[in-house]
Motif scaffolding. Structure first.
Motif, PDB file in Angstrom:
ATOM      1  N   GLU A   1      46.398  46.621  40.552  1.00 21.14           N
ATOM      2  CA  GLU A   1      46.652  45.180  40.549  1.00 21.14           C
ATOM      3  C   GLU A   1      45.371  44.472  40.133  1.00 21.14           C
ATOM      4  OE1 GLU A   1      47.968  44.080  44.444  1.00 21.14           O
ATOM      5  OE2 GLU A   1      49.721  45.379  44.342  1.00 21.14           O
ATOM      6  N   ILE A   2      45.497  43.597  39.143  1.00 20.40           N
ATOM      7  CA  ILE A   2      44.367  42.813  38.656  1.00 20.40           C
ATOM      8  C   ILE A   2      44.671  41.355  38.961  1.00 20.40           C
ATOM      9  CG2 ILE A   2      42.986  42.158  36.638  1.00 20.40           C
ATOM     10  CD1 ILE A   2      43.952  44.817  35.349  1.00 20.40           C
ATOM     11  N   ASN A   3      43.881  40.759  39.838  1.00 20.59           N
ATOM     12  CA  ASN A   3      44.112  39.382  40.259  1.00 20.59           C
ATOM     13  C   ASN A   3      43.155  38.452  39.521  1.00 20.59           C
ATOM     14  OD1 ASN A   3      46.115  39.860  42.472  1.00 20.59           O
ATOM     15  ND2 ASN A   3      44.459  41.186  43.141  1.00 20.59           N
ATOM     16  N   LEU A   4      43.734  37.412  38.914  1.00 20.46           N
ATOM     17  CA  LEU A   4      42.960  36.423  38.182  1.00 20.46           C
ATOM     18  C   LEU A   4      42.648  35.238  39.089  1.00 20.46           C
ATOM     19  CD1 LEU A   4      44.997  36.403  34.828  1.00 20.46           C
ATOM     20  CD2 LEU A   4      43.282  38.043  35.608  1.00 20.46           C
ATOM     21  N   VAL A   5      41.626  34.460  38.730  1.00 20.18           N
ATOM     22  CA  VAL A   5      41.229  33.333  39.578  1.00 20.18           C
ATOM     23  C   VAL A   5      42.310  32.259  39.661  1.00 20.18           C
ATOM     24  CG1 VAL A   5      38.756  33.696  39.326  1.00 20.18           C
ATOM     25  CG2 VAL A   5      39.938  32.217  37.718  1.00 20.18           C
ATOM     26  N   ASN A   6      43.223  32.201  38.688  1.00 18.52           N
ATOM     27  CA  ASN A   6      44.300  31.206  38.716  1.00 18.52           C
ATOM     28  C   ASN A   6      45.481  31.645  39.578  1.00 18.52           C
ATOM     29  OD1 ASN A   6      45.676  33.111  37.211  1.00 18.52           O
ATOM     30  ND2 ASN A   6      45.815  31.880  35.355  1.00 18.52           N
ATOM     31  N   GLY A   7      45.347  32.813  40.250  1.00 20.79           N
ATOM     32  CA  GLY A   7      46.415  33.306  41.116  1.00 20.79           C
ATOM     33  C   GLY A   7      47.364  34.269  40.440  1.00 20.79           C
TER      34      GLY A   7
ATOM     35  N   PRO B   1      47.928  46.823  27.102  1.00 19.82           N
ATOM     36  CA  PRO B   1      48.969  45.784  27.045  1.00 19.82           C
ATOM     37  C   PRO B   1      48.543  44.454  27.673  1.00 19.82           C
ATOM     38  CG  PRO B   1      49.812  47.796  28.091  1.00 19.82           C
ATOM     39  CD  PRO B   1      48.340  47.968  27.906  1.00 19.82           C
ATOM     40  N   LEU B   2      47.413  44.437  28.365  1.00 19.58           N
ATOM     41  CA  LEU B   2      46.990  43.239  29.101  1.00 19.58           C
ATOM     42  C   LEU B   2      45.893  42.443  28.407  1.00 19.58           C
ATOM     43  CD1 LEU B   2      46.766  44.931  32.623  1.00 19.58           C
ATOM     44  CD2 LEU B   2      48.748  43.810  31.564  1.00 19.58           C
ATOM     45  N   THR B   3      45.421  42.901  27.265  1.00 26.68           N
ATOM     46  CA  THR B   3      44.230  42.283  26.661  1.00 26.68           C
ATOM     47  C   THR B   3      44.389  40.786  26.403  1.00 26.68           C
ATOM     48  OG1 THR B   3      44.913  43.006  24.453  1.00 26.68           O
ATOM     49  CG2 THR B   3      43.362  44.414  25.630  1.00 26.68           C
ATOM     50  N   ASP B   4      45.559  40.352  25.986  1.00 24.50           N
ATOM     51  CA  ASP B   4      45.762  38.926  25.701  1.00 24.50           C
ATOM     52  C   ASP B   4      45.820  38.076  26.972  1.00 24.50           C
ATOM     53  OD1 ASP B   4      45.840  39.453  22.995  1.00 24.50           O
ATOM     54  OD2 ASP B   4      48.029  39.531  22.899  1.00 24.50           O
ATOM     55  N   GLN B   5      46.031  38.710  28.123  1.00 21.22           N
ATOM     56  CA  GLN B   5      46.157  37.969  29.375  1.00 21.22           C
ATOM     57  C   GLN B   5      44.864  37.937  30.196  1.00 21.22           C
ATOM     58  OE1 GLN B   5      49.990  39.008  31.401  1.00 21.22           O
ATOM     59  NE2 GLN B   5      50.080  40.482  29.728  1.00 21.22           N
ATOM     60  N   LEU B   6      43.903  38.778  29.818  1.00 20.73           N
ATOM     61  CA  LEU B   6      42.640  38.813  30.560  1.00 20.73           C
ATOM     62  C   LEU B   6      41.824  37.560  30.270  1.00 20.73           C
ATOM     63  CD1 LEU B   6      41.573  42.537  30.048  1.00 20.73           C
ATOM     64  CD2 LEU B   6      42.482  41.490  32.134  1.00 20.73           C
ATOM     65  N   PRO B   7      41.146  37.022  31.271  1.00 19.39           N
ATOM     66  CA  PRO B   7      40.316  35.843  31.026  1.00 19.39           C
ATOM     67  C   PRO B   7      39.115  36.201  30.144  1.00 19.39           C
ATOM     68  CG  PRO B   7      39.926  36.672  33.225  1.00 19.39           C
ATOM     69  CD  PRO B   7      41.059  37.475  32.654  1.00 19.39           C
ATOM     70  N   LYS B   8      38.546  35.191  29.541  1.00 24.21           N
ATOM     71  CA  LYS B   8      37.388  35.409  28.659  1.00 24.21           C
ATOM     72  C   LYS B   8      36.092  35.482  29.437  1.00 24.21           C
ATOM     73  CE  LYS B   8      39.997  35.044  25.013  1.00 24.21           C
ATOM     74  NZ  LYS B   8      40.720  36.229  24.668  1.00 24.21           N
ATOM     75  N   ASP B   9      36.011  34.747  30.558  1.00 21.32           N
ATOM     76  CA  ASP B   9      34.714  34.652  31.240  1.00 21.32           C
ATOM     77  C   ASP B   9      34.856  34.288  32.721  1.00 21.32           C
ATOM     78  OD1 ASP B   9      35.581  32.065  31.001  1.00 21.32           O
ATOM     79  OD2 ASP B   9      33.786  31.332  29.992  1.00 21.32           O
ATOM     80  N   GLN B  10      35.824  34.899  33.390  1.00 29.34           N
ATOM     81  CA  GLN B  10      36.031  34.642  34.822  1.00 29.34           C
ATOM     82  C   GLN B  10      36.104  35.960  35.568  1.00 29.34           C
ATOM     83  OE1 GLN B  10      39.691  32.452  34.839  1.00 29.34           O
ATOM     84  NE2 GLN B  10      38.718  30.524  34.284  1.00 29.34           N
ATOM     85  N   ASN B  11      35.755  35.914  36.846  1.00 27.24           N
ATOM     86  CA  ASN B  11      35.850  37.104  37.687  1.00 27.24           C
ATOM     87  C   ASN B  11      37.276  37.629  37.723  1.00 27.24           C
ATOM     88  OD1 ASN B  11      33.197  36.556  38.363  1.00 27.24           O
ATOM     89  ND2 ASN B  11      33.601  36.136  40.507  1.00 27.24           N
ATOM     90  N   LEU B  12      37.375  38.943  37.919  1.00 33.06           N
ATOM     91  CA  LEU B  12      38.649  39.603  38.198  1.00 33.06           C
ATOM     92  C   LEU B  12      38.507  40.274  39.556  1.00 33.06           C
ATOM     93  CD1 LEU B  12      39.164  41.536  34.836  1.00 33.06           C
ATOM     94  CD2 LEU B  12      40.231  39.374  35.493  1.00 33.06           C
ATOM     95  N   ILE B  13      39.599  40.377  40.292  1.00 32.22           N
ATOM     96  CA  ILE B  13      39.582  41.134  41.543  1.00 32.22           C
ATOM     97  C   ILE B  13      40.613  42.243  41.415  1.00 32.22           C
ATOM     98  CG2 ILE B  13      39.930  41.095  44.035  1.00 32.22           C
ATOM     99  CD1 ILE B  13      39.043  38.147  43.959  1.00 32.22           C
TER     100      ILE B  13
ATOM    101  N   VAL C   1      32.958  39.248  30.228  1.00 31.08           N
ATOM    102  CA  VAL C   1      32.485  38.837  28.895  1.00 31.08           C
ATOM    103  C   VAL C   1      32.160  40.073  28.065  1.00 31.08           C
ATOM    104  CG1 VAL C   1      30.603  37.681  27.659  1.00 31.08           C
ATOM    105  CG2 VAL C   1      31.681  36.552  29.615  1.00 31.08           C
ATOM    106  N   GLU C   2      31.493  41.053  28.679  1.00 30.80           N
ATOM    107  CA  GLU C   2      31.178  42.305  27.976  1.00 30.80           C
ATOM    108  C   GLU C   2      32.458  43.029  27.571  1.00 30.80           C
ATOM    109  OE1 GLU C   2      29.152  46.510  29.205  1.00 30.80           O
ATOM    110  OE2 GLU C   2      28.023  44.702  29.710  1.00 30.80           O
ATOM    111  N   TRP C   3      33.454  43.040  28.467  1.00 30.65           N
ATOM    112  CA  TRP C   3      34.733  43.671  28.145  1.00 30.65           C
ATOM    113  C   TRP C   3      35.404  42.980  26.965  1.00 30.65           C
ATOM    114  CZ3 TRP C   3      37.692  44.799  33.360  1.00 30.65           C
ATOM    115  CH2 TRP C   3      36.981  45.759  34.092  1.00 30.65           C
ATOM    116  N   GLN C   4      35.331  41.658  26.932  1.00 30.17           N
ATOM    117  CA  GLN C   4      35.943  40.921  25.817  1.00 30.17           C
ATOM    118  C   GLN C   4      35.274  41.291  24.490  1.00 30.17           C
ATOM    119  OE1 GLN C   4      38.662  39.245  25.596  1.00 30.17           O
ATOM    120  NE2 GLN C   4      39.174  39.035  27.745  1.00 30.17           N
ATOM    121  N   ALA C   5      33.956  41.474  24.516  1.00 33.02           N
ATOM    122  CA  ALA C   5      33.245  41.898  23.303  1.00 33.02           C
ATOM    123  C   ALA C   5      33.698  43.301  22.887  1.00 33.02           C
ATOM    124  CB  ALA C   5      31.735  41.860  23.544  1.00 33.02           C
ATOM    125  N   LEU C   6      33.907  44.178  23.858  1.00 35.21           N
ATOM    126  CA  LEU C   6      34.382  45.523  23.566  1.00 35.21           C
ATOM    127  C   LEU C   6      35.793  45.471  22.978  1.00 35.21           C
ATOM    128  CD1 LEU C   6      33.849  48.681  25.629  1.00 35.21           C
ATOM    129  CD2 LEU C   6      36.178  48.089  24.998  1.00 35.21           C
TER     130      LEU C   6
END
Length: 130
Positions: free
Chosen positions: A55-61, A86-98, A118-123
């Motif tokens: 489970e990957i929780n975003l800061v927006n809930g 399959p989740l790359t388009d849904q991951l935030p660009k620069d926010q914490n993930l839990i 941010v590093e992951w987004q560059a990758l």
């Protein structure tokens, strides 16, 4: 990094502590058509449930689910690997993930800091050129 002739792999490798202060090796790696997140805990203490999705929780809930890649056989109990592609388009660009780790023992939360995201987004962007 060239794994085999014509097969390039890129990766981001971090050591992060969960909410119990236990260290985890966190490796995001990519091949041309794959993006995998490998989590490695301490042997004989951390044991993943297989199958067990991440489970990957975003800061927006919002909650995302990454599928277990080691459904049938894991190289070790303390290793989990999950399909992030399959989740790359849904991951935030620069926010914490839990991350809520699918372990056999008590629930553990692992925060991925914004700088690592941010590093992951560059990758992810670099993966598109492989």
């Amino acid at each position: 990094m060239e794994e085999a002739p014509g097969q390039i792999m890129i990766q981001s490798r971090q050591t992060l502590k969960d909410d119990q202060k236990s260290p985890w090796q966190v490796v995001l790696f990519a091949h041309k058509d794959q993006l995998e997140l490998r989590l490695v805990g301490f042997p004989d203490r951390d044991k993943f449930t297989h199958p067990g999705n991440l489970e990957i929780n975003l800061v927006n809930g919002q909650q995302l689910i990454a599928e277990d890649e080691f459904i049938k056989k894991s190289p070790a109990d303390n290793v989990g690997q999950f399909d992030i592609n399959p989740l790359t388009d849904q991951l935030p660009k620069d926010q914490n993930l839990i991350l809520s780790l699918p372990l056999t023992q008590e629930k553990r939360l692992l925060t991925i800091p914004a700088a690592v995201v941010v590093e992951w987004q560059a990758l992810i962007q670099q993966k598109e050129t492989l």
